[in-house]
Design a protein around this motif. Sequence first.
Motif, PDB file in Angstrom:
ATOM      1  N   VAL A   1     -40.943 -12.604  -4.256  1.00 38.37           N
ATOM      2  CA  VAL A   1     -42.002 -12.411  -3.271  1.00 38.37           C
ATOM      3  C   VAL A   1     -41.700 -11.162  -2.458  1.00 38.37           C
ATOM      4  CG1 VAL A   1     -43.229 -13.383  -1.287  1.00 38.37           C
ATOM      5  CG2 VAL A   1     -42.424 -14.886  -3.115  1.00 38.37           C
ATOM      6  N   THR A   2     -42.728 -10.313  -2.310  1.00 39.99           N
ATOM      7  CA  THR A   2     -42.593  -9.117  -1.462  1.00 39.99           C
ATOM      8  C   THR A   2     -43.642  -9.179  -0.361  1.00 39.99           C
ATOM      9  OG1 THR A   2     -44.086  -7.850  -2.880  1.00 39.99           O
ATOM     10  CG2 THR A   2     -41.725  -7.724  -3.369  1.00 39.99           C
TER      11      THR A   2
ATOM     12  N   ILE B   1     -48.104 -19.804  -6.845  1.00 40.96           N
ATOM     13  CA  ILE B   1     -46.917 -20.336  -7.545  1.00 40.96           C
ATOM     14  C   ILE B   1     -47.339 -21.128  -8.771  1.00 40.96           C
ATOM     15  CG2 ILE B   1     -44.983 -21.946  -7.324  1.00 40.96           C
ATOM     16  CD1 ILE B   1     -44.780 -21.125  -4.388  1.00 40.96           C
ATOM     17  N   ASP B   2     -48.362 -21.993  -8.602  1.00 41.37           N
ATOM     18  CA  ASP B   2     -48.834 -22.786  -9.744  1.00 41.37           C
ATOM     19  C   ASP B   2     -49.365 -21.894 -10.853  1.00 41.37           C
ATOM     20  OD1 ASP B   2     -48.171 -25.027  -8.311  1.00 41.37           O
ATOM     21  OD2 ASP B   2     -50.214 -25.401  -7.586  1.00 41.37           O
ATOM     22  N   ALA B   3     -50.092 -20.805 -10.483  1.00 36.51           N
ATOM     23  CA  ALA B   3     -50.639 -19.897 -11.492  1.00 36.51           C
ATOM     24  C   ALA B   3     -49.513 -19.189 -12.244  1.00 36.51           C
ATOM     25  CB  ALA B   3     -51.571 -18.887 -10.837  1.00 36.51           C
ATOM     26  N   CYS B   4     -48.449 -18.808 -11.527  1.00 37.48           N
ATOM     27  CA  CYS B   4     -47.320 -18.136 -12.187  1.00 37.48           C
ATOM     28  C   CYS B   4     -46.576 -19.099 -13.112  1.00 37.48           C
ATOM     29  CB  CYS B   4     -46.369 -17.568 -11.136  1.00 37.48           C
ATOM     30  SG  CYS B   4     -47.042 -16.155 -10.227  1.00 37.48           S
TER      31      CYS B   4
ATOM     32  N   SER C   1     -41.271 -12.397 -15.514  1.00 42.57           N
ATOM     33  CA  SER C   1     -41.196 -11.566 -14.306  1.00 42.57           C
ATOM     34  C   SER C   1     -42.359 -11.918 -13.381  1.00 42.57           C
ATOM     35  CB  SER C   1     -41.222 -10.080 -14.659  1.00 42.57           C
ATOM     36  OG  SER C   1     -42.411  -9.783 -15.386  1.00 42.57           O
ATOM     37  N   ALA C   2     -42.357 -13.170 -12.917  1.00 43.17           N
ATOM     38  CA  ALA C   2     -43.430 -13.623 -12.036  1.00 43.17           C
ATOM     39  C   ALA C   2     -43.232 -13.025 -10.645  1.00 43.17           C
ATOM     40  CB  ALA C   2     -43.447 -15.145 -11.958  1.00 43.17           C
TER      41      ALA C   2
ATOM     42  N   SER D   1     -49.012 -12.632 -10.341  1.00 45.38           N
ATOM     43  CA  SER D   1     -49.036 -12.204 -11.753  1.00 45.38           C
ATOM     44  C   SER D   1     -49.262 -13.378 -12.681  1.00 45.38           C
ATOM     45  CB  SER D   1     -47.711 -11.508 -12.104  1.00 45.38           C
ATOM     46  OG  SER D   1     -46.617 -12.404 -11.910  1.00 45.38           O
ATOM     47  N   GLY D   2     -49.990 -14.387 -12.146  1.00 40.11           N
ATOM     48  CA  GLY D   2     -50.252 -15.578 -12.950  1.00 40.11           C
ATOM     49  C   GLY D   2     -51.341 -15.356 -13.974  1.00 40.11           C
TER      50      GLY D   2
END
Length: 582
Positions: free
Chosen positions: A457-458, A487-490, A497-498, A518-519
């Motif tokens: 996370v950034t 989070i669920d999509a990733c 590299s989520a 990036s999911g």
Amino acid sequence: MVMFCCSALAQVPTTTEVETINVGVLATRGDRAAIERWQPLMDWLTARIPNAHFQLHPYTLEQMAAVVKSQDIDFIITNPGQSVQLGRQYPLSWLATLRSRYQEGTSQAIGSAFVVRADSPYQHLSDMKGKSVAAVSKIAFGGYLTLKREMQQAGHDPERFFSTIDFTGFPLDAIVYKLRDGDVDGAVLPVCQLEDMVREGLIAGKNYRVLDNQAPDGFPCQASTRLYPNWSFAKTGKTSEALAKQISRALLALPEDHPAAIAADSLGWTTPISQLTVDKLYQDLDIHPLQNPWWKEALVWLKANQQWGWLLIILIVVLNGYHFLLEYRFNKNQKRLLRVQNELNEKIAMLEHAQRVAIVGELGASIAHEISQPLAAIQNYSQGGLIRVNKGKPVTELQPVLEHIQHQVMRASDIVQRLRGLINKRASEKKWSDVVDIIDDTLLLLRYELEKSAISVTVSHEGEGRPVWIDLVGFQQLILNIIKNAIDACNQACSLSATIAIELVFTPQQLVVRVTDSGEGFAVEPALLQSAFYSTKAEGLGLGLAICRDVVKSHHGHMEMCNVAPHGCRVEVTFPFIDNEQ
């Protein structure tokens, strides 16, 4: 012898009683000026009419109307405006019209002159907008009324055009003196009033100007309006026709060079001329004495059309009754809607609370991990402290251990407080908050789940940060829902590299929060995802994004969702900066 006796009849002289004839005159410049102007005419009539003495009575506008109404006067001399006003209400008969000394004896000599000081910047009447003016009276014909008609035809209402209008009453000279002393910016005078005062040495002509002069060629006075018929001599209903006929002959016989004609500033008298232009002026101003008020016109119409009148009255009653019925039903339905709305608000609050509790349940492993860490540290430090006590170490060596224990207790307490703030059911309360701190707290709640899913996370900032007037609990629930969905999509995308990028953009007008993951993105319309009780998860409540939408709406913001290339989703929420007093 028959004798006849006759006597001579002596002639006995008889005395004839002299009748006093009362003549009222409009004293525009005061009683003294009125007597100086019209007394020579009274003397002429007294000399021409046998057994009659003409008595002059100066009056104001109001006094003249009163004596004509009560029939306490025999004849009147007044301007055309008042003669029409009185003649349309009371029994008046015009005998003669005064001939103007100018333009070969024309009888058009009444109007208005708008006068300003010579050193003023005003050149036209249009320059006087918002300025103060003085006039003799609202009903003065050769002054305010004639100017009012000109202004209305030019699209101006004097009462709104000028800042103030000071109606001073008679004598007229006082208006000029108010202008001279700077009490007003302009003065409305009868035509020739300014020139008469200059000729009499009362004022200096170089100190004054008349705006928008439209006097005819050859007319010696300046006028800001068109000219109307001159003064009239009229008989009231009190006087006989025979006397009126004698006076008419005497007026028409007055020579042009007679002192009575000169004193009246005229060439004598002529037969009565038409007052049509005066009638039209009063009609244009909607103050003609023969014009009935609207309610009188309505009564006349009702008398002539009784059947339609009754129908109209019944219709009005029915419509009013229907209006009251609709108003009653509206108020009743409004109260019902308010009650239902309050119930819905309570249910929405319950749903939001249930959704927060559900999130906490989903984060059970993360919460347990967060709390187990300080508890494990407390256990280790406690065991170390006991070992030092058993070995008889000095108390000073226990101080660092106790400080570490205290730090871990505070850490655990912070975690519990964050959970309480999330779980507690309380009303929405807005206050100044630091959104950066809220996002950091939310990431701490999700840290274990992020580490378990290997999601980086950034958090980045753009612009100058500032406190925001928001609902702290609602905002945290919004951020928590968005990041949890990311989070669920990733996790569903199974990417090595989520990533989740959180951007905060501060502008002078608004705050923008962007969350990009990036999911796998979403396969349905965003509007459907934001609807209540719709979820793509097997065990989802379908409340997360619906609650996010309501939170954003309560802050007068908006939320947008879209897929990003090559894969992933972006949620952008905009909050306008609104003053807490609004």
